[in-house]
Scaffold this active site. Structure first.
Site, PDB file in Angstrom:
ATOM      1  N   ARG A 236      32.931  41.568  34.085  1.00  0.00           N
ATOM      2  CA  ARG A 236      33.628  42.016  35.286  1.00  0.00           C
ATOM      3  C   ARG A 236      32.629  42.000  36.443  1.00  0.00           C
ATOM      4  O   ARG A 236      31.460  42.331  36.255  1.00  0.00           O
ATOM      5  CB  ARG A 236      34.184  43.443  35.121  1.00  0.00           C
ATOM      6  CG  ARG A 236      35.435  43.545  34.248  1.00  0.00           C
ATOM      7  CD  ARG A 236      36.676  42.939  34.918  1.00  0.00           C
ATOM      8  NE  ARG A 236      37.869  43.082  34.101  1.00  0.00           N
ATOM      9  CZ  ARG A 236      38.300  42.190  33.209  1.00  0.00           C
ATOM     10  NH1 ARG A 236      37.639  41.060  33.028  1.00  0.00           N
ATOM     11  NH2 ARG A 236      39.399  42.414  32.508  1.00  0.00           N
ATOM     12  N   GLU A 265      36.900  39.928  43.757  1.00  0.00           N
ATOM     13  CA  GLU A 265      37.726  38.768  43.419  1.00  0.00           C
ATOM     14  C   GLU A 265      39.214  38.985  43.677  1.00  0.00           C
ATOM     15  O   GLU A 265      39.971  38.023  43.804  1.00  0.00           O
ATOM     16  CB  GLU A 265      37.504  38.361  41.956  1.00  0.00           C
ATOM     17  CG  GLU A 265      38.057  39.349  40.929  1.00  0.00           C
ATOM     18  CD  GLU A 265      37.900  38.853  39.492  1.00  0.00           C
ATOM     19  OE1 GLU A 265      36.788  38.468  39.122  1.00  0.00           O
ATOM     20  OE2 GLU A 265      38.913  38.866  38.757  1.00  0.00           O
ATOM     21  N   HIS A 297      37.517  33.268  37.420  1.00  0.00           N
ATOM     22  CA  HIS A 297      38.045  34.086  36.315  1.00  0.00           C
ATOM     23  C   HIS A 297      38.934  33.251  35.385  1.00  0.00           C
ATOM     24  O   HIS A 297      40.114  33.547  35.189  1.00  0.00           O
ATOM     25  CB  HIS A 297      38.830  35.291  36.861  1.00  0.00           C
ATOM     26  CG  HIS A 297      38.849  36.457  35.910  1.00  0.00           C
ATOM     27  ND1 HIS A 297      38.694  37.757  36.312  1.00  0.00           N
ATOM     28  CD2 HIS A 297      38.992  36.512  34.560  1.00  0.00           C
ATOM     29  CE1 HIS A 297      38.759  38.563  35.269  1.00  0.00           C
ATOM     30  NE2 HIS A 297      38.940  37.828  34.183  1.00  0.00           N
TER      31      HIS A 297
END
Ligand code: NAD
Length: 336
Positions: A236, A265, A297
């Site tokens: 993360r 993000e 991602h």
């Protein structure tokens, strides 16, 4: 059950509809492209469950608003749950379920892709060759065999990566407050975090984002690393201090950086912003370094993982509807 599905992309719809069709008692799925935030909560009116992804923000206010609408289940299409206020959900009597292990190999293999690409400069070679530039200057890499790789967090993904890297002949070291018994006898050695940072040629992050791991890789942690270290983060964004990374890249301390996740993000990833001006100056600075490789991602984005995510998400809802308990609830022990 009536489910409001947030942050829907075409692939989410395809896989969830297929999983729902397989369920004995199909649910009513309502798909929304919008992410779940306080202003978009009303889209869940009439739904007993909401289905969310990593950048939907389920903070205290959103949970309360969902509760007022009669939502009783949050079915996450992810393993991580750092975006959910679990205490607020517990207080509101909302069950939060997740997909704990959909395909750890998908993320481990993506991590390997970042390592190999950065090391052998494939991203630069691809562009050069297409322009007729066959010079090798600046593309020098190193053998992975015998290199020391430090894995932080050896749960499902860290464990899968350790096995892959052992096959490359790497010396795999790890730090995890809870060592994984599945790795006993594999040659992997658990060492203190400081030692891992000081000895690893490549450091790869696979721990969840928690208050303890927030900015775990900061200026002080980077200072302990080897000069020219390769750092990979597919966990993360908040586990690293992005501004500290930029300073270390400028100084040459970090030799290569691979990111599949980014602290901010939520405003960028999972959509096509190619026609717009990039507003995030920190992200824009990251993009200027030739030794930085960023993916949006996509570690989870394999056929197998999407199928498993959709199947388990539907099973979570089906179980909750049948007996008031999801298949994979996030237990209250996680609140400790
Ligand atoms: P997991 O729960 O199986 O493993 C996490 C491990 O981290 C555990 O062994 C835990 O003990 C360890 N850990 C906790 N605190 C730590 C600390 N302070 N220092 C070191 N280790 C610590 O989770 P997983 O399935 O392996 O996933 C790991 C993370 O990867 C998730 O939390 C999620 O944030 C991220 N993830 C990313 C993607 C992607 O597409 N990029 C997909 C899935 C998961």
């Amino acid at each position: 059950m009536d489910i409001a599905v947030f942050s829907t992309r075409s692939y989410d719809r395809t896989f969830l509809e297929a999983a729902n069709a397989k369920a004995g008692n199909p649910h009513d799925l309502r798909f929304f492209e919008a992410s779940l935030t306080l202003p978009t909560v009303p889209l869940a009116a009439g739904a007993a469950a909401v289905c969310c992804f990593v950048n939907d923000r389920l903070d205290g206010q959103v949970i309360e608003a969902l509760s007022r609408l009669g939502v009783r289940l949050v079915a996450l299409r992810s393993a991580g749950f750092n975006n959910v206020d679990l205490k607020a959900a517990e207080n509101a009597g909302i069950c939060v379920a997740r997909v704990p292990a959909y395909s750890p190999e998908a993320i481990a293999e993506h991590t390997l892709a970042l390592i190999l690409c950065l090391n052998r400069k494939i991203h630069r070679a691809y562009v050069r060759v297409r322009e007729g530039n066959f010079a090798l200057d600046g593309l020098l890499g190193f053998n992975l065999a015998s290199r020391t790789i430090g894995i932080i967090g050896t749960g499902k993904i860290g464990c899968a990566l350790a096995k892959i890297l052992s096959g490359f002949g790497c010396k795999v070291m790890a730090y995890d407050p809870f060592p994984n018994p599945l790795l006993a006898g594999t040659g992997l050695e658990y060492i203190p975090l400081g030692d891992l940072l000081a000895t690893s040629d490549i450091v790869s992050l696979h721990c969840p984002l928690t208050p303890e791991t927030h900015h775990m890789v900061d200026k002080a942690a980077i200072a302990r690393m080897r000069d020219g270290v390769m750092l990979i983060n597919t966990s993360r964004g908040g586990v690293v201090d992005t501004r500290a990374l930029i300073e270390a890249l400028k100084a040459g301390k970090i030799g290569a950086l691979g990111l599949d996740v980014y602290e901010e993000e939520g405003d960028l990833f999972f959509r096509d912003l190619s026609g717009q001006m990039l507003q995030d100056d920190v992200f824009a600075r990251l993009l200027t370094f030739p030794n930085v490789l960023i993916t949006g991602h996509q570690g989870f984005f394999t056929q197998e993982a999407l199928e498993a995510i959709a199947d388990v998400t539907i099973e979570n809802v089906t179980n909750f509807e049948a007996c008031g308990r999801a298949l994979h609830p996030i237990g209250t022990e996680r609140l400790a």
